[in-house]
Each structure stands twice: as C-alpha cells, then as structure tokens.
Design a protein around this motif. Structure first.
Motif, mmCIF file in Angstrom:
data_model
loop_
_atom_site.group_PDB
_atom_site.id
_atom_site.type_symbol
_atom_site.label_atom_id
_atom_site.label_comp_id
_atom_site.label_asym_id
_atom_site.label_seq_id
_atom_site.Cartn_x
_atom_site.Cartn_y
_atom_site.Cartn_z
ATOM 1 N N ASP A 113 -2.610 -14.276 -6.753
ATOM 2 C CA ASP A 113 -3.967 -14.357 -6.204
ATOM 3 C C ASP A 113 -4.033 -15.403 -5.098
ATOM 4 N N THR A 114 -3.376 -16.534 -5.306
ATOM 5 C CA THR A 114 -3.351 -17.596 -4.297
ATOM 6 C C THR A 114 -2.638 -17.135 -3.031
ATOM 7 N N VAL A 115 -1.489 -16.483 -3.197
ATOM 8 C CA VAL A 115 -0.714 -16.020 -2.044
ATOM 9 C C VAL A 115 -1.500 -14.995 -1.234
ATOM 10 N N ILE A 116 -2.099 -14.011 -1.898
ATOM 11 C CA ILE A 116 -2.840 -12.972 -1.185
ATOM 12 C C ILE A 116 -4.076 -13.560 -0.511
ATOM 13 N N GLY A 117 -4.663 -14.578 -1.125
ATOM 14 C CA GLY A 117 -5.782 -15.255 -0.476
ATOM 15 C C GLY A 117 -5.377 -15.911 0.827
ATOM 16 N N ARG A 118 -4.145 -16.369 0.915
ATOM 17 C CA ARG A 118 -3.660 -17.016 2.137
ATOM 18 C C ARG A 118 -3.141 -16.001 3.155
ATOM 19 N N SER A 119 -2.473 -14.971 2.678
ATOM 20 C CA SER A 119 -1.737 -14.068 3.573
ATOM 21 C C SER A 119 -2.488 -12.795 3.919
ATOM 22 N N GLY A 120 -3.439 -12.402 3.073
ATOM 23 C CA GLY A 120 -4.013 -11.071 3.172
ATOM 24 C C GLY A 120 -3.148 -10.086 2.398
ATOM 25 N N PRO A 121 -3.616 -8.839 2.254
ATOM 26 C CA PRO A 121 -2.903 -7.853 1.439
ATOM 27 C C PRO A 121 -1.508 -7.541 1.975
ATOM 28 N N ILE A 122 -0.538 -7.545 1.077
ATOM 29 C CA ILE A 122 0.864 -7.229 1.364
ATOM 30 C C ILE A 122 1.313 -6.215 0.316
ATOM 31 N N PRO A 123 2.081 -5.178 0.676
ATOM 32 C CA PRO A 123 2.577 -4.237 -0.333
ATOM 33 C C PRO A 123 3.200 -4.978 -1.515
ATOM 34 N N THR A 124 2.756 -4.649 -2.708
ATOM 35 C CA THR A 124 3.132 -5.408 -3.905
ATOM 36 C C THR A 124 3.665 -4.478 -4.982
ATOM 37 N N GLY A 126 7.019 -9.054 3.979
ATOM 38 C CA GLY A 126 6.658 -7.647 4.095
ATOM 39 C C GLY A 126 6.464 -6.955 2.772
ATOM 40 N N GLU A 127 6.842 -7.613 1.677
ATOM 41 C CA GLU A 127 6.657 -7.035 0.341
ATOM 42 C C GLU A 127 6.640 -8.174 -0.667
ATOM 43 N N ILE A 128 5.914 -7.965 -1.753
ATOM 44 C CA ILE A 128 5.854 -8.912 -2.859
ATOM 45 C C ILE A 128 6.318 -8.217 -4.132
ATOM 46 N N HIS A 129 7.054 -8.941 -4.960
ATOM 47 C CA HIS A 129 7.430 -8.466 -6.286
ATOM 48 C C HIS A 129 6.726 -9.300 -7.354
ATOM 49 N N LEU A 130 6.260 -8.604 -8.387
ATOM 50 C CA LEU A 130 5.726 -9.232 -9.591
ATOM 51 C C LEU A 130 6.482 -8.657 -10.785
ATOM 52 N N ALA A 131 6.741 -9.472 -11.781
ATOM 53 C CA ALA A 131 7.492 -8.992 -12.949
ATOM 54 C C ALA A 131 7.226 -9.899 -14.132
#
Length: 308
Positions: free
Chosen positions: A256-267, A220-225
């Motif tokens: 980029d790979t994850v969003i390509g598989r899952s579609g847009p997720i709040p990040t 339901g959410e992705i973190h980048l850091a």
C-alpha cells in the motif's frame, strides 16, 4: 511515473501471433495448469498471468497448449528462474536461446529474471543464491543483463532477492547496487515486496528505509507472496520466501505504501507450493487490485484538482 518496463505495443510487429492486452495497473496470479478450466469458466478471472519460463522450454505438449489458450485472452508475464545472471561463469547460451524462443513464441507483456546465481560449473542448484555487492559484481552482472537484452531485443526486469546472509566484501548497499545496474544497462526492475520484508527481518534493517532508497521509477512489475516463519540456529526468527500461503498483513501494508508513492504498477500474487483452489488465489489478486484501484482513483482526483 517513468519506467523501463516493456509494453506490448512497443514490440508489436506484422508477425504478431496473439492479441494485444493492456497490463498497466492490473493484478494477476501465477498460472497453474490445474486452474485452467476454472479460469476459462470464470466470468471475471482477473488481470494477467505469470509463468516460469523454464516450465515451457520443451517444444510442445499440454503445457504449451494451456499457455497458448491463456495467452489468447490475457497478458502474460514471463519470469525466468534459472538464467543465473549473477553467476561468475558465462551465461548458458542454449538456455538463453530457449528463453529468446519463448519471448518470440508468446510475446509476453513483461519479462523478468532474478538478481541471483544458481549454477556452478556443471552443478545446478534449486535455490536462488545471493551476491556480494561489489564493483566487480556490478560489472559482471551488467554484462550478463546486456547479453540477455541484446538477445531478446527488449528490456528485462530484474528482481531483488530474498537474502539470508550478507557478505563481508560488499562495498555498497543492495539498493545502490541495483541503481547502478539500471544506470549501466537500462534494465527495468521487478520489486518483490515480500523479498524486501523477508530480507529486512532476517538482516535486521527497516523495510521502509529500503523502499525509500529503491528506484521506484524503474519498477515495471511487483511481486507479492507468502512466507514461512522458522528459527535459526540461535533461536532467532528466520523468514523463508516460501510462496506457500497468503500474503502477510505486513507485506500488504508495505505494498500500500509503495503504490501510494509510485502509482499503480502491474502486481502479481506468487503462490508456487501448497497451491490452493482457484477462488483462493483469485481473492488474493482481487485484494491487490483494490489497492491499485484506490490509488489510481486518488491520483486521478489529484490531477483533476490540479488542472481545475
């Protein structure tokens, strides 16, 4: 995509204090008080903001005034760091009560905590410590997740850890452990892609293989850091989940790979020390939004052609 993530309209009530704001497909940033005036003066400040729950467990004062102002105009994600869900002792009832009060007070769009432990008896550690992945640990962590979700009345997103050691007694992989927790509790997941890269580098396994085995349908959410590079005692590369710099190129590629598989997720862009001026943090979120938007548009084109 199917997800266990909470959405604002699922929990709306007659007593709702703040406006509803959509969060799907948006990129956001950690909210820092020193950025408040710059955010309010910005014509296009971004999608959403995340705060650490423990910074708002006092009754009032400037922190709450600032967060209430942000919450009027933006969705907010509430991120706990001290619940010690993976700990061997019972959850701190007082801490859980304060967390529940914050959920009622700010009606966050997303709620999350860590797959980790940070307390032992009366000692509280600054670090989020890893767990052995065993049946006994699954049972204990699942019971703690159930307790939290029962208290707050809605699903919790559980974040995968960054790890620096492994346990000999582990009997399952981290991804299998996480899947079992989702199965038993119905919780959602917060996928921290920087944590995946840090752990994969430190433990010498493939981040792509890990992500291929991760239950993306429940994210339901992705973190980048950002992370820091050090050397261990044997002179080998050691990555530290430091949150003190921009997202690395390798993590952007994984995202980029994850969003390509899952579609847009709040990040969310996490940046918690050596905090830059607002425009720098905003640019990181804008880079994430570009990737989210690109894959959203590609998905829309595929659906159009499929229905034509």
């Amino acid at each position: 995509m199917s997800t266990s993530a909470a959405r604002p309209d699922q929990f709306a009530s007659a007593s709702q204090r703040f406006p509803r704001h959509e969060i799907d497909g948006l990129a956001g940033t950690s909210f820092k008080h020193q950025h408040l005036q710059a955010i309010l003066a910005d014509d296009a400040p971004g999608g959403f903001f995340e705060v650490h729950a423990e910074n708002y467990m006092g009754a009032g004062g400037p922190p709450h005034a600032a967060l209430a102002r942000i919450r009027e105009d933006f969705p907010v994600s509430l991120h706990g760091v001290c619940m010690s869900i993976g700990g061997p002792q019972p959850l701190d009832k007082a801490h859980l009560g304060r967390f529940k009060d914050l959920v009622r007070r700010y009606e966050p769009a997303l709620l999350s905590e860590h797959l980790a432990w940070s307390t032992h008896e009366t000692t509280y550690y600054n670090d989020l410590l890893p767990l052995p992945y065993t049946e006994a640990t699954v049972t204990r962590v699942a019971a703690h997740i159930d307790e939290v979700q029962q208290a707050i009345g809605r699903p919790l997103l559980l974040e995968n850890p960054s790890t620096y050691v492994t346990f000999r007694e582990s009997t399952m992989s981290e991804t299998a452990f996480i899947r079992e927790l989702v199965k038993r509790t119905g919780c959602g997941l917060l996928l921290d892609i920087n944590n995946v890269f840090v752990s994969a580098t430190n433990q010498n396994y493939s981040a792509l293989d890990y992500l291929s085995d991760f239950p993306l349908d429940h994210v339901g959410e992705i973190h980048l850091a950002g992370h820091a590079q050090q050397q261990d005692d044997e002179g080998e590369l050691l990555l530290i989940d430091s949150h003190d710099g921009p997202v690395s190129d390798a993590v952007w590629k994984l995202f980029d790979t994850v969003i390509g598989r899952s579609g847009p997720i709040p990040t969310l862009i996490e940046w918690d020390s050596a905090i830059p001026d607002w425009p720098v943090l905003k640019r990181e979120a804008a880079a994430a939004q570009l990737i989210l938007d690109r894959h959203s548009q590609a998905s829309s084109r595929e659906k159009f052609h499929a229905s034509a």
